[in-house]
Write a protein that holds these residues in place. Structure first.
Motif, PDB file in Angstrom:
ATOM      1  N   ARG A  19      -4.242  -3.928  -3.221  1.00  0.00           N
ATOM      2  CA  ARG A  19      -4.394  -3.855  -1.560  1.00  0.00           C
ATOM      3  C   ARG A  19      -3.204  -2.144  -0.669  1.00  0.00           C
ATOM      4  NH1 ARG A  19      -5.180  -9.712   0.381  1.00  0.00           N
ATOM      5  NH2 ARG A  19      -6.974 -10.335  -0.161  1.00  0.00           N
ATOM      6  N   GLU A  20      -1.862  -1.959  -1.453  1.00  0.00           N
ATOM      7  CA  GLU A  20      -1.211  -1.056  -0.891  1.00  0.00           C
ATOM      8  C   GLU A  20      -2.587   0.427  -1.538  1.00  0.00           C
ATOM      9  OE1 GLU A  20       2.640  -0.766  -2.981  1.00  0.00           O
ATOM     10  OE2 GLU A  20       3.424  -2.628  -1.598  1.00  0.00           O
ATOM     11  N   ILE A  21      -2.534   0.626  -2.780  1.00  0.00           N
ATOM     12  CA  ILE A  21      -3.290   1.294  -2.883  1.00  0.00           C
ATOM     13  C   ILE A  21      -3.928   1.922  -1.990  1.00  0.00           C
ATOM     14  CG2 ILE A  21      -4.540   2.448  -4.700  1.00  0.00           C
ATOM     15  CD1 ILE A  21      -3.311   1.071  -6.714  1.00  0.00           C
ATOM     16  N   CYS A  22      -5.135   0.822  -1.472  1.00  0.00           N
ATOM     17  CA  CYS A  22      -6.179   0.813  -0.830  1.00  0.00           C
ATOM     18  C   CYS A  22      -5.710   1.242   0.379  1.00  0.00           C
ATOM     19  CB  CYS A  22      -6.676  -0.894  -0.579  1.00  0.00           C
ATOM     20  SG  CYS A  22      -8.874  -0.358   0.303  1.00  0.00           S
ATOM     21  N   ASN A  23      -4.767   0.889   0.994  1.00  0.00           N
ATOM     22  CA  ASN A  23      -4.318   1.144   2.156  1.00  0.00           C
ATOM     23  C   ASN A  23      -3.897   2.930   1.907  1.00  0.00           C
ATOM     24  OD1 ASN A  23      -2.387   1.459   4.623  1.00  0.00           O
ATOM     25  ND2 ASN A  23      -3.668   0.513   5.480  1.00  0.00           N
ATOM     26  N   VAL A  24      -3.173   3.583   1.506  1.00  0.00           N
ATOM     27  CA  VAL A  24      -2.741   4.354   1.234  1.00  0.00           C
ATOM     28  C   VAL A  24      -3.982   5.001   1.484  1.00  0.00           C
ATOM     29  CG1 VAL A  24      -1.386   5.984  -0.289  1.00  0.00           C
ATOM     30  CG2 VAL A  24      -0.434   3.891  -0.027  1.00  0.00           C
ATOM     31  N   VAL A  25      -4.913   4.876   0.409  1.00  0.00           N
ATOM     32  CA  VAL A  25      -5.699   6.023   0.150  1.00  0.00           C
ATOM     33  C   VAL A  25      -6.934   5.383   1.097  1.00  0.00           C
ATOM     34  CG1 VAL A  25      -8.038   6.263  -1.414  1.00  0.00           C
ATOM     35  CG2 VAL A  25      -5.434   6.186  -2.858  1.00  0.00           C
ATOM     36  N   CYS A  26      -7.847   4.857   1.821  1.00  0.00           N
ATOM     37  CA  CYS A  26      -8.589   4.802   2.815  1.00  0.00           C
ATOM     38  C   CYS A  26      -8.762   4.834   3.308  1.00  0.00           C
ATOM     39  CB  CYS A  26      -9.092   3.206   2.355  1.00  0.00           C
ATOM     40  SG  CYS A  26      -9.316   2.374   0.967  1.00  0.00           S
ATOM     41  N   CYS A  27      -7.307   4.378   4.228  1.00  0.00           N
ATOM     42  CA  CYS A  27      -7.107   4.219   5.977  1.00  0.00           C
ATOM     43  C   CYS A  27      -5.961   5.148   6.224  1.00  0.00           C
ATOM     44  CB  CYS A  27      -6.098   2.810   6.618  1.00  0.00           C
ATOM     45  SG  CYS A  27      -6.490   1.861   5.673  1.00  0.00           S
ATOM     46  N   GLU A  28      -6.705   5.978   7.303  1.00  0.00           N
ATOM     47  CA  GLU A  28      -5.937   7.030   8.461  1.00  0.00           C
ATOM     48  C   GLU A  28      -5.318   6.132   9.928  1.00  0.00           C
ATOM     49  OE1 GLU A  28      -4.849   9.469   7.220  1.00  0.00           O
ATOM     50  OE2 GLU A  28      -5.995   9.318   5.425  1.00  0.00           O
ATOM     51  N   GLY A  29      -4.388   7.014  10.307  1.00  0.00           N
ATOM     52  CA  GLY A  29      -3.934   6.489  11.796  1.00  0.00           C
ATOM     53  C   GLY A  29      -3.465   5.436  11.553  1.00  0.00           C
ATOM     54  N   SER A  30      -3.131   4.830  12.988  1.00  0.00           N
ATOM     55  CA  SER A  30      -2.271   3.615  13.115  1.00  0.00           C
ATOM     56  C   SER A  30      -2.847   2.708  11.930  1.00  0.00           C
ATOM     57  CB  SER A  30      -2.561   3.095  14.038  1.00  0.00           C
ATOM     58  OG  SER A  30      -3.905   2.829  14.979  1.00  0.00           O
ATOM     59  N   ALA A  31      -3.893   2.574  11.659  1.00  0.00           N
ATOM     60  CA  ALA A  31      -4.347   1.638  10.295  1.00  0.00           C
ATOM     61  C   ALA A  31      -3.557   2.286   8.652  1.00  0.00           C
ATOM     62  CB  ALA A  31      -6.105   1.460   9.920  1.00  0.00           C
ATOM     63  N   ARG A  32      -3.021   2.840   8.945  1.00  0.00           N
ATOM     64  CA  ARG A  32      -2.788   3.083   7.371  1.00  0.00           C
ATOM     65  C   ARG A  32      -0.576   3.483   7.990  1.00  0.00           C
ATOM     66  NH1 ARG A  32      -0.335   7.668   5.745  1.00  0.00           N
ATOM     67  NH2 ARG A  32      -1.118   9.216   7.069  1.00  0.00           N
ATOM     68  N   VAL A  33      -0.609   2.206   6.952  1.00  0.00           N
ATOM     69  CA  VAL A  33       0.929   1.372   7.521  1.00  0.00           C
ATOM     70  C   VAL A  33       1.496   1.873   6.233  1.00  0.00           C
ATOM     71  CG1 VAL A  33       0.071  -0.384   9.266  1.00  0.00           C
ATOM     72  CG2 VAL A  33       0.024  -1.235   6.731  1.00  0.00           C
ATOM     73  N   GLU A  34       1.376   1.847   5.188  1.00  0.00           N
ATOM     74  CA  GLU A  34       1.799   1.890   3.835  1.00  0.00           C
ATOM     75  C   GLU A  34       1.735   3.597   3.829  1.00  0.00           C
ATOM     76  OE1 GLU A  34       2.785  -0.449   2.315  1.00  0.00           O
ATOM     77  OE2 GLU A  34       1.763  -1.881   2.713  1.00  0.00           O
ATOM     78  N   ARG A  35       3.074   3.493   4.735  1.00  0.00           N
ATOM     79  CA  ARG A  35       3.556   4.809   4.682  1.00  0.00           C
ATOM     80  C   ARG A  35       5.176   5.635   4.091  1.00  0.00           C
ATOM     81  NH1 ARG A  35       0.733   8.166   8.580  1.00  0.00           N
ATOM     82  NH2 ARG A  35      -1.584   7.543   9.453  1.00  0.00           N
ATOM     83  N   HIS A  36       5.005   5.032   2.777  1.00  0.00           N
ATOM     84  CA  HIS A  36       6.580   5.555   1.733  1.00  0.00           C
ATOM     85  C   HIS A  36       6.575   6.335   2.035  1.00  0.00           C
ATOM     86  CE1 HIS A  36       3.502   1.902  -0.285  1.00  0.00           C
ATOM     87  NE2 HIS A  36       4.413   1.511   0.740  1.00  0.00           N
ATOM     88  N   GLU A  37       7.919   7.035   1.761  1.00  0.00           N
ATOM     89  CA  GLU A  37       8.871   7.775   2.035  1.00  0.00           C
ATOM     90  C   GLU A  37      10.364   7.631   1.094  1.00  0.00           C
ATOM     91  OE1 GLU A  37       7.983  10.383   6.085  1.00  0.00           O
ATOM     92  OE2 GLU A  37       9.701   9.310   5.775  1.00  0.00           O
ATOM     93  N   PRO A  38      10.446   8.786   0.506  1.00  0.00           N
ATOM     94  CA  PRO A  38      11.862   8.442  -0.414  1.00  0.00           C
ATOM     95  C   PRO A  38      12.830   8.834   0.270  1.00  0.00           C
ATOM     96  CG  PRO A  38      10.786  10.650  -0.392  1.00  0.00           C
ATOM     97  CD  PRO A  38      10.186   9.831   0.649  1.00  0.00           C
ATOM     98  N   LEU A  39      14.224   8.185  -0.269  1.00  0.00           N
ATOM     99  CA  LEU A  39      15.702   8.563  -0.128  1.00  0.00           C
ATOM    100  C   LEU A  39      16.054   9.351   0.445  1.00  0.00           C
ATOM    101  CD1 LEU A  39      17.534   6.020  -0.292  1.00  0.00           C
ATOM    102  CD2 LEU A  39      18.614   6.815  -2.147  1.00  0.00           C
ATOM    103  N   ALA A  40      15.628  10.837   0.276  1.00  0.00           N
ATOM    104  CA  ALA A  40      16.042  11.643   0.693  1.00  0.00           C
ATOM    105  C   ALA A  40      15.297  11.704   2.029  1.00  0.00           C
ATOM    106  CB  ALA A  40      16.122  12.933  -0.056  1.00  0.00           C
ATOM    107  N   LYS A  41      14.059  11.727   1.970  1.00  0.00           N
ATOM    108  CA  LYS A  41      14.147  11.708   4.100  1.00  0.00           C
ATOM    109  C   LYS A  41      14.224  10.321   5.202  1.00  0.00           C
ATOM    110  CE  LYS A  41      10.195  14.147   3.471  1.00  0.00           C
ATOM    111  NZ  LYS A  41       8.389  14.096   4.421  1.00  0.00           N
ATOM    112  N   TRP A  42      14.880   9.054   4.455  1.00  0.00           N
ATOM    113  CA  TRP A  42      15.693   8.287   4.620  1.00  0.00           C
ATOM    114  C   TRP A  42      16.953   8.340   4.842  1.00  0.00           C
ATOM    115  CZ3 TRP A  42      12.890   4.459   7.538  1.00  0.00           C
ATOM    116  CH2 TRP A  42      11.464   4.261   7.013  1.00  0.00           C
ATOM    117  N   ARG A  43      17.414   8.610   4.197  1.00  0.00           N
ATOM    118  CA  ARG A  43      19.676   9.550   4.924  1.00  0.00           C
ATOM    119  C   ARG A  43      19.485   9.878   6.291  1.00  0.00           C
ATOM    120  NH1 ARG A  43      22.796   8.980   0.745  1.00  0.00           N
ATOM    121  NH2 ARG A  43      21.811   8.635  -1.321  1.00  0.00           N
ATOM    122  N   ASN A  44      18.300  10.737   5.895  1.00  0.00           N
ATOM    123  CA  ASN A  44      18.132  12.252   6.965  1.00  0.00           C
ATOM    124  C   ASN A  44      18.034  11.644   8.632  1.00  0.00           C
ATOM    125  OD1 ASN A  44      19.041  14.410   5.558  1.00  0.00           O
ATOM    126  ND2 ASN A  44      16.523  15.119   5.133  1.00  0.00           N
TER     127      ASN A  44
END
Length: 531
Positions: free
Chosen positions: A436-461
């Motif tokens: 279901r995570e894969i489906c959200n990453v691949v299928c959805c756009e806009g506000s429907a796409r909530v699985e917007r993972h980012e790596p630790l380096a970006k969270w630091r900044n």
């Protein structure tokens, strides 16, 4: 050379012995031990015969197709004359005699039982080589099947990338045709493990995107909670998140008599029994613990948050901890307002976010940034600690192909790690959770796409820019995480420390990252901004 005892009677031995006695060679030159087994071998030729037998074994193993013919043919040579018999077999394979080195070591003594004869050894060789031939045929078949699966797997990956490129260009008809081809190719690989399983998830996700039904695959609240629970049981990722965050919170609460935890995703309260028990054992006595749990509204009208709170309150009472619980029902984290949490300035506050902050990264020009808003009121609450655990990958790229490629690599590793799970049906349901995570990453756009993972380096900044400074996750947190992995028998999981943060990965590929943060005082923030 090893000779095997057989069940033949001593009569054959005596017959063989008589044939030996009739030879012109002096009896003293014939090896007595082998003569008792029915073989004529001069003592001076033991080394040469051993070398020829080794040569014969090598030739027969390397020419399995000729073994059955030799085993069924009539033997025209006297096998009691072992040296001549071996030479004749070698000639059947068109193998020239092997030159003998002059520095061969002394041939060891050969001990044969009194009932051993050439018939038994010949039968053993026939059976042994027939078995070897069958094993080699099975191995060759397995190698062919494995090679075909690997080839099909490589083709699947290339076709997935080509299909993603077509989707990005808007060529949906081409993408649809590729999906049908991939479904046919998928039948040539094992769909229950490896690339077959991962490719199946991504093929389905691409198909849903083309059909425009990706947003309807998110599932109900109760379904997601069940899948979350089984993902927790099947693999160490969520346990790592809970253990690491709890240890950091426990250390931050040291010396405080009134403590308050705000949990951004209560999810059955799985994280908090361990913290309650740890606080109960704190030297000097346990503090007053307040827990505020945020979660989605129950679709059936039940107050599920309150039910979880009652269970946790019963546990706290059993270990003599003063405990209060407050549930905040909200479909989205950005809908939560700080006044709902009822934070007191007299208490030490911990904010806990396990795989939640990335859901605030959705871009909607019509409203203010949810991430900035939530981080702003968290900082204003001045928590002693904020624990953040996020997927260690970048699935928030604007370009679809880049996002797809990164997700394919990340979830291939994640599915690979799940193969170490011995539990069923936990493993199968955990795979649905990831699907279901894969489906959200691949299928959805806009506000429907909530699985917007980012790596630790970006969270630091991002967190540093929002007024937070990192807190070093100490050696205790590292030990807790390492001890957790001992509960999982599979090798491959690894905990690494990176600039005060901890990551859990599979075969050196980090998959989840834990960090801790503290709000920077306003005076320091003003000084930083002026610089």
């Amino acid at each position: 050379m090893v000779l095997y005892d057989s069940a033949t009677s001593g009569g054959s031995n005596s017959g063989s012995s008589s044939s030996c006695s009739g030879t012109k060679q002096p009896v003293a030159e014939i090896d007595g031990l082998l003569a008792g087994a029915g073989y004529k071998v001069r003592s001076s030729e033991l080394r040469q015969v051993a070398q020829r037998l080794e040569r014969l074994e090598t030739v027969m193993v390397n020419s399995p197709a000729d073994i059955s013919q030799l085993a069924s043919d009539t033997v025209h040579y006297n096998p009691s004359d072992l040296a001549s018999w071996v030479d004749s077999l070698l000639s059947e394979f068109n193998q020239p005699p092997l030159p003998l080195p002059s520095d061969l070591p002394d041939f060891p003594d050969i001990i044969a039982g009194p009932s051993v004869n050439h018939t038994a050894v010949g039968n053993y060789l026939t059976d042994n080589f027939t078995t070897t031939q069958q094993q080699q045929q099975q191995q060759q078949q397995m190698m062919i099947v494995t090679a075909l699966e690997e080839d099909s797997g490589i083709r699947l990956v290339h076709m997935l990338m080509t299909c993603a490129e077509s989707v990005q260009r808007g060529e949906m008809a081409v993408a649809g045709s590729l999906i049908e081809d991939m479904k046919g190719l998928l039948t040539r690989v094992n769909p229950s493990c490896g690339i077959g399983k991962v490719a199946g998830c991504f093929i389905d996700a691409l198909s849903f995107r083309i059909m425009g039904v990706g947003g309807s695959i998110c599932g109900s609240v109760s379904e997601n909670e069940i899948l979350y629970h089984h993902f927790y049981e099947a693999c160490p990722y969520l346990k790592f998140a809970h253990f690491t965050a709890n240890q950091a919170i426990l250390e931050a609460f040291d010396g405080h008599d009134c403590v308050h935890v705000v949990d951004f995703n209560l999810m059955h309260g799985l994280q908090w029994p361990a913290l309650i028990q740890a606080l109960a054992l704190r030297p000097g006595g346990p503090p007053l613990l307040r827990l505020t749990g945020i979660g989605p509204p129950s679709p059936d009208g039940r107050d599920s948050l309150r039910e979880i709170g009652l269970r946790l309150a019963e546990l706290a009472r059993s270990v003599n901890i003063r405990f209060t619980f407050r549930g905040v029902a909200a479909s989205r984290l950005e809908d939560v307002k700080p006044w709902m949490l009822q934070v007191s300035p007299k208490e030490a506050l911990a904010v806990n976010s396990i795989l939640q902050l990335h859901k605030l990264l959705g871009s909607d020009p019509a409203r203010n940034s949810p991430m900035e808003m939530v981080l702003g009121w968290i900082r204003n609450l001045n928590p002693k600690i904020m624990t953040v655990v996020e997927q260690e990958s970048n699935h928030n790229q604007p370009e679809f192909l880049e996002r797809f490629t990164t997700a394919l690599y990340y979830y291939s590793t994640m599915f690979d790690s799940l193969e170490a799970c011995p539990l069923q049906p936990e493993k199968a349901l955990a795979e649905i959770y990831l699907q279901r995570e894969i489906c959200n990453v691949v299928c959805c756009e806009g506000s429907a796409r909530v699985e917007r993972h980012e790596p630790l380096a970006k969270w630091r900044n991002r967190l540093a820019g929002a007024g937070f400074r990192p807190l070093h996750l100490g050696s205790n947190a590292f030990r807790q995480a390492s001890m957790l992995l001992t509960l999982f028998s599979a090798e491959g999981y690894s905990v690494e420390e990176t600039e005060g943060c901890l990551t859990l990965g599979w075969h050196s590929r980090p998959l989840i990252a834990a960090s801790a943060w503290h709000a920077v005082p306003d005076v320091m923030m003003s000084h930083q901004n002026s610089n």
